[in-house]
Scaffold this active site. Structure first.
Site, PDB file in Angstrom:
ATOM      1  N   GLY A 132       8.385  -1.642  -7.169  1.00  0.00           N
ATOM      2  CA  GLY A 132       8.755  -1.963  -5.763  1.00  0.00           C
ATOM      3  C   GLY A 132       8.770  -1.134  -4.739  1.00  0.00           C
ATOM      4  O   GLY A 132       9.453  -0.508  -4.855  1.00  0.00           O
ATOM      5  N   GLU A 135       9.561  -3.690   0.884  1.00  0.00           N
ATOM      6  CA  GLU A 135      10.446  -4.275   1.538  1.00  0.00           C
ATOM      7  C   GLU A 135      10.881  -5.446   2.572  1.00  0.00           C
ATOM      8  O   GLU A 135       9.504  -5.617   2.981  1.00  0.00           O
ATOM      9  CB  GLU A 135      11.502  -3.022   2.211  1.00  0.00           C
ATOM     10  N   PRO A 136      12.050  -6.221   2.831  1.00  0.00           N
ATOM     11  CA  PRO A 136      11.871  -6.758   3.873  1.00  0.00           C
ATOM     12  C   PRO A 136      11.526  -6.932   4.960  1.00  0.00           C
ATOM     13  O   PRO A 136      10.430  -7.202   5.609  1.00  0.00           O
ATOM     14  CB  PRO A 136      13.071  -8.108   3.872  1.00  0.00           C
ATOM     15  N   SER A 140       3.045  -3.303   5.241  1.00  0.00           N
ATOM     16  CA  SER A 140       2.367  -2.391   5.811  1.00  0.00           C
ATOM     17  C   SER A 140       2.348  -0.940   6.016  1.00  0.00           C
ATOM     18  O   SER A 140       1.231   0.504   5.131  1.00  0.00           O
ATOM     19  CB  SER A 140       1.116  -3.054   6.101  1.00  0.00           C
ATOM     20  N   TRP A 164       9.297  -9.611  -2.340  1.00  0.00           N
ATOM     21  CA  TRP A 164       7.512  -9.908  -3.083  1.00  0.00           C
ATOM     22  C   TRP A 164       7.254  -8.822  -4.271  1.00  0.00           C
ATOM     23  O   TRP A 164       6.050  -8.585  -4.394  1.00  0.00           O
ATOM     24  CB  TRP A 164       6.723  -9.643  -1.800  1.00  0.00           C
ATOM     25  N   GLU A 365      -1.393  -5.218  -1.656  1.00  0.00           N
ATOM     26  CA  GLU A 365      -2.272  -4.178  -2.381  1.00  0.00           C
ATOM     27  C   GLU A 365      -2.983  -3.565  -0.602  1.00  0.00           C
ATOM     28  O   GLU A 365      -4.256  -3.543  -0.987  1.00  0.00           O
ATOM     29  CB  GLU A 365      -3.626  -4.143  -3.024  1.00  0.00           C
TER      30      GLU A 365
HETATM   31  C1  LIG Z   1       2.466 -13.295  -4.365  1.00  0.00           C
HETATM   32  C2  LIG Z   1       3.323 -11.065  -3.552  1.00  0.00           C
HETATM   33  C3  LIG Z   1       2.991 -10.413  -4.642  1.00  0.00           C
HETATM   34  C4  LIG Z   1       3.354  -9.477  -4.078  1.00  0.00           C
HETATM   35  N1  LIG Z   1       3.601  -8.409  -5.161  1.00  0.00           N
HETATM   36  C5  LIG Z   1       4.017  -6.934  -4.476  1.00  0.00           C
HETATM   37  C6  LIG Z   1       4.133  -5.795  -5.963  1.00  0.00           C
HETATM   38  O1  LIG Z   1       4.213  -6.290  -6.489  1.00  0.00           O
HETATM   39  N2  LIG Z   1       4.862  -4.997  -4.903  1.00  0.00           N
HETATM   40  C7  LIG Z   1       5.075  -4.660  -4.128  1.00  0.00           C
HETATM   41  O2  LIG Z   1       6.076  -3.659  -4.263  1.00  0.00           O
HETATM   42  N3  LIG Z   1       4.619  -5.720  -3.307  1.00  0.00           N
HETATM   43  C8  LIG Z   1       3.899  -6.532  -3.298  1.00  0.00           C
HETATM   44  N4  LIG Z   1       3.787  -7.347  -2.131  1.00  0.00           N
HETATM   45  C9  LIG Z   1       4.025  -7.199  -1.330  1.00  0.00           C
HETATM   46  C10 LIG Z   1       2.697  -7.307  -0.037  1.00  0.00           C
HETATM   47  O3  LIG Z   1       2.019  -5.822  -1.053  1.00  0.00           O
HETATM   48  C11 LIG Z   1       2.685  -7.328   1.697  1.00  0.00           C
HETATM   49  O4  LIG Z   1       3.112  -8.115   1.885  1.00  0.00           O
HETATM   50  C12 LIG Z   1       1.506  -6.492   1.868  1.00  0.00           C
HETATM   51  O5  LIG Z   1       1.647  -5.090   2.076  1.00  0.00           O
HETATM   52  C13 LIG Z   1       1.646  -6.855   3.207  1.00  0.00           C
HETATM   53  O6  LIG Z   1       3.169  -6.752   4.211  1.00  0.00           O
HETATM   54  P1  LIG Z   1       3.954  -7.318   4.559  1.00  0.00           P
HETATM   55  O7  LIG Z   1       3.860  -8.955   3.575  1.00  0.00           O
HETATM   56  O8  LIG Z   1       4.959  -6.835   5.316  1.00  0.00           O
HETATM   57  O9  LIG Z   1       2.869  -7.433   6.160  1.00  0.00           O
HETATM   58  P2  LIG Z   1       3.025  -6.779   7.641  1.00  0.00           P
HETATM   59  O10 LIG Z   1       2.922  -4.955   7.112  1.00  0.00           O
HETATM   60  O11 LIG Z   1       4.577  -7.406   8.252  1.00  0.00           O
HETATM   61  O12 LIG Z   1       1.836  -7.401   8.334  1.00  0.00           O
HETATM   62  C14 LIG Z   1       1.902  -8.723   9.282  1.00  0.00           C
HETATM   63  C15 LIG Z   1      -0.083  -8.485   9.367  1.00  0.00           C
HETATM   64  O13 LIG Z   1      -0.208  -7.152  10.758  1.00  0.00           O
HETATM   65  C16 LIG Z   1      -1.670  -6.833  10.319  1.00  0.00           C
HETATM   66  N5  LIG Z   1      -0.341  -5.135  10.452  1.00  0.00           N
HETATM   67  C17 LIG Z   1       0.186  -4.758  10.257  1.00  0.00           C
HETATM   68  N6  LIG Z   1      -0.171  -3.390  10.407  1.00  0.00           N
HETATM   69  C18 LIG Z   1      -1.070  -3.398  11.315  1.00  0.00           C
HETATM   70  C19 LIG Z   1      -1.914  -2.046  12.202  1.00  0.00           C
HETATM   71  N7  LIG Z   1      -1.510  -1.112  11.983  1.00  0.00           N
HETATM   72  N8  LIG Z   1      -2.824  -2.283  12.953  1.00  0.00           N
HETATM   73  C20 LIG Z   1      -2.776  -3.845  13.085  1.00  0.00           C
HETATM   74  N9  LIG Z   1      -2.675  -5.215  11.956  1.00  0.00           N
HETATM   75  C21 LIG Z   1      -1.795  -4.158  11.241  1.00  0.00           C
HETATM   76  C22 LIG Z   1      -0.839  -7.186   9.032  1.00  0.00           C
HETATM   77  O14 LIG Z   1      -2.653  -6.875   8.827  1.00  0.00           O
HETATM   78  C23 LIG Z   1      -0.613  -8.245   8.579  1.00  0.00           C
HETATM   79  O15 LIG Z   1      -1.436  -8.999   9.096  1.00  0.00           O
HETATM   80  C24 LIG Z   1       3.475  -8.961  -2.411  1.00  0.00           C
HETATM   81  C25 LIG Z   1       2.736  -9.750  -1.592  1.00  0.00           C
HETATM   82  C26 LIG Z   1       2.948 -10.938  -1.885  1.00  0.00           C
HETATM   83  C27 LIG Z   1       2.502 -12.036  -1.099  1.00  0.00           C
END
Ligand SMILES: Cc1cc2nc3c(=O)[nH]c(=O)nc-3n(C[C@H](O)[C@H](O)[C@H](O)COP(=O)(O)OP(=O)(O)OC[C@H]3O[C@@H](n4cnc5c(N)ncnc54)[C@H](O)[C@@H]3O)c2cc1C
Length: 386
Positions: A132, A135-136, A140, A164, A365
């Site tokens: 984990g 977070e919501p 990234s 997620w 990832e």
């Molecule tokens: C099916 C699934 C399984 C998952 N499993 C896990 C898990 O087991 N454990 C866990 O911890 N997480 C897990 N995740 C979460 C996943 O790691 C995150 O969704 C991912 O890190 C992206 O975060 P976010 O969805 O909040 O997108 P955001 O961080 O909000 O990003 C949204 C968009 O903005 C872009 N962006 C963000 N910052 C920048 C920047 N500085 N410059 C340019 N572009 C940027 C991103 O590239 C993306 O296109 C999972 C996600 C999915 C969909």
């Protein structure tokens, strides 16, 4: 022919690696392929049965040593990820999260007692782990995490939420990352601890043959021995992500290979205008270009595997592999879909399922953009993250 064999690369694998790969391919053919379209449509996957099966084969924590882990090479682990993801990205995710995220974190940063308690049952597939970090409001940029761990006497009290999280709804233990007064720390949280709840995230359009959940931590009281003593700061969870990203570099190629072999089979038997569509030059151009990208991705994975086996793989090199191979895999899946025409959107064929799955693989990832920034920083010496 197998599009991954265009360059005769199999001959450069050890006999041991080829044998292991054949075993994983067989288990995917027998235990995953016949059922996976149904799991995907139902949005349900028998995680425990699959984990027990994979545990028997030594696929969980495969590249770790001791505690019932197989101690395989990075190349062997990569080959296993490729074969698993040729079945489904969700199935490979189960193995990646268990081995490269949850088990790796405990193996690398846990105490002797934590390793002894969790790793043998996790290697056997009797205990399921999750990781984990997200977070919501913090994906990234996990440095901004809001989940808190505060001291209360000799205990810790965790509050917050993770989103997620793969395997969370079925997990026995969660490796949870939380902010403390001394920075970010990791905790091995038994999922039956009072105050921990996990809820399945429904209505996913991707990675449906994978259990994904939200974890709520409502004043969860843990003894100090639940804290991973070796994990200090964000570099600890980031090192776990590097492990899991490595598996994805190989895994994505499996999904792409499955799409391409499906498209070649389809194109050689489907006739239009009185001849197989594989005989049209435009179809062959697509197939040739896809085979090229698949081969290039495989060469990249093999090279990174060799670096990892020599203990010389750096995080930005993993970013190169993840960015390229997932991006190309998704392009291959979409192109293959066009070759299957209307059948390309049917669950009768795996192509659309792989394409949809790869949308998640592209995001988790580290998104493609995050990996571009990692590589850009290495090239220029300038951080463009903020
Ligand atoms: C099916 C699934 C399984 C998952 N499993 C896990 C898990 O087991 N454990 C866990 O911890 N997480 C897990 N995740 C979460 C996943 O790691 C995150 O969704 C991912 O890190 C992206 O975060 P976010 O969805 O909040 O997108 P955001 O961080 O909000 O990003 C949204 C968009 O903005 C872009 N962006 C963000 N910052 C920048 C920047 N500085 N410059 C340019 N572009 C940027 C991103 O590239 C993306 O296109 C999972 C996600 C999915 C969909």
């Amino acid at each position: 022919m197998d599009p991954l064999e265009l360059l005769d690369l199999d001959g450069t694998l050890s006999a041991e690696d080829r044998d292991m790969r054949a075993v994983v391919r067989q288990v995917v053919d027998e235990r995953v392929r016949p059922h996976v379209a149904g799991w995907y449509e139902d949005g349900r996957v028998p995680v425990r049965e699959l984990a027990a099966e994979f545990g028997k084969l030594g696929l969980l924590g495969m590249h770790l040593t001791g505690y019932g882990c197989a101690g395989a090479t990075a190349t062997a682990y990569g080959l296993a990820c490729l074969e698993l993801e040729a079945g489904d990205s969700g199935v490979r995710s189960l193995v990646s999260v268990q081995g490269s995220l949850a088990m790796f974190a405990i193996h690398r940063y846990g105490s002797a007692e934590q390793r002894q308690r969790w790793l043998p049952p996790m290697a056997a597939g009797e205990a399921i782990g999750c990781f984990g970090l997200t977070e919501p409001d913090h994906g990234s940029d996990p440095a901004g995490m809001a989940t808190r761990a505060r001291r209360d006497g000799s205990d810790w009290v965790l509050s917050g939420g993770k989103m997620w999280i793969t395997n969370a709804p079925v997990a026995d233990v969660a490796v949870v990352w939380a902010r403390t007064d001394d920075g970010i720390r990791g905790f091995a949280v038994p999922m039956d601890t009072p105050g921990v709840t996990a809820r399945e995230i429904k209505h996913k359009m991707s990675l449906r043959a994978s259990s994904t959940g939200e974890i709520v931590l409502d004043d969860v009281r843990l003894p100090d021995d639940a804290r991973l003593p070796g994990a200090e700061g964000l570099k600890a969870p980031l090192s776990c992500l590097t492990e899991a990203r490595y598996g994805i570099i190989w895994g994505a190629l499996g999904a792409a290979r499955d799409c391409l072999t499906t498209a070649i089979d389809y194109a050689t038997s489907r006739e239009q205008f009185g001849r197989p569509i594989a005989g049209f030059q435009l179809t062959q151009a697509k197939l040739a270009d896809m085979a090229l990208e698949l081969q290039k991705g495989y060469l990249l994975a093999r090279h990174l595997g060799t670096l990892a086996d020599r203990g010389r793989l750096r995080p930005e090199q993993v970013s190169v592999g993840k960015l390229n191979n997932v991006r190309e895999a998704i392009a291959i899946a979409r192109q293959c879909r066009t070759i299957l025409g209307a059948n390309g959107i049917s669950a009768e064929y795996p192509v659309m399922r792989h394409a949809n799955n790869l949308e998640s693989v592209l995001t988790y990832e580290g998104t493609s953009e995050v990996h571009q920034l990692v590589i850009g920083q290495k090239l220029t010496g300038l951080s463009a993250f903020v």
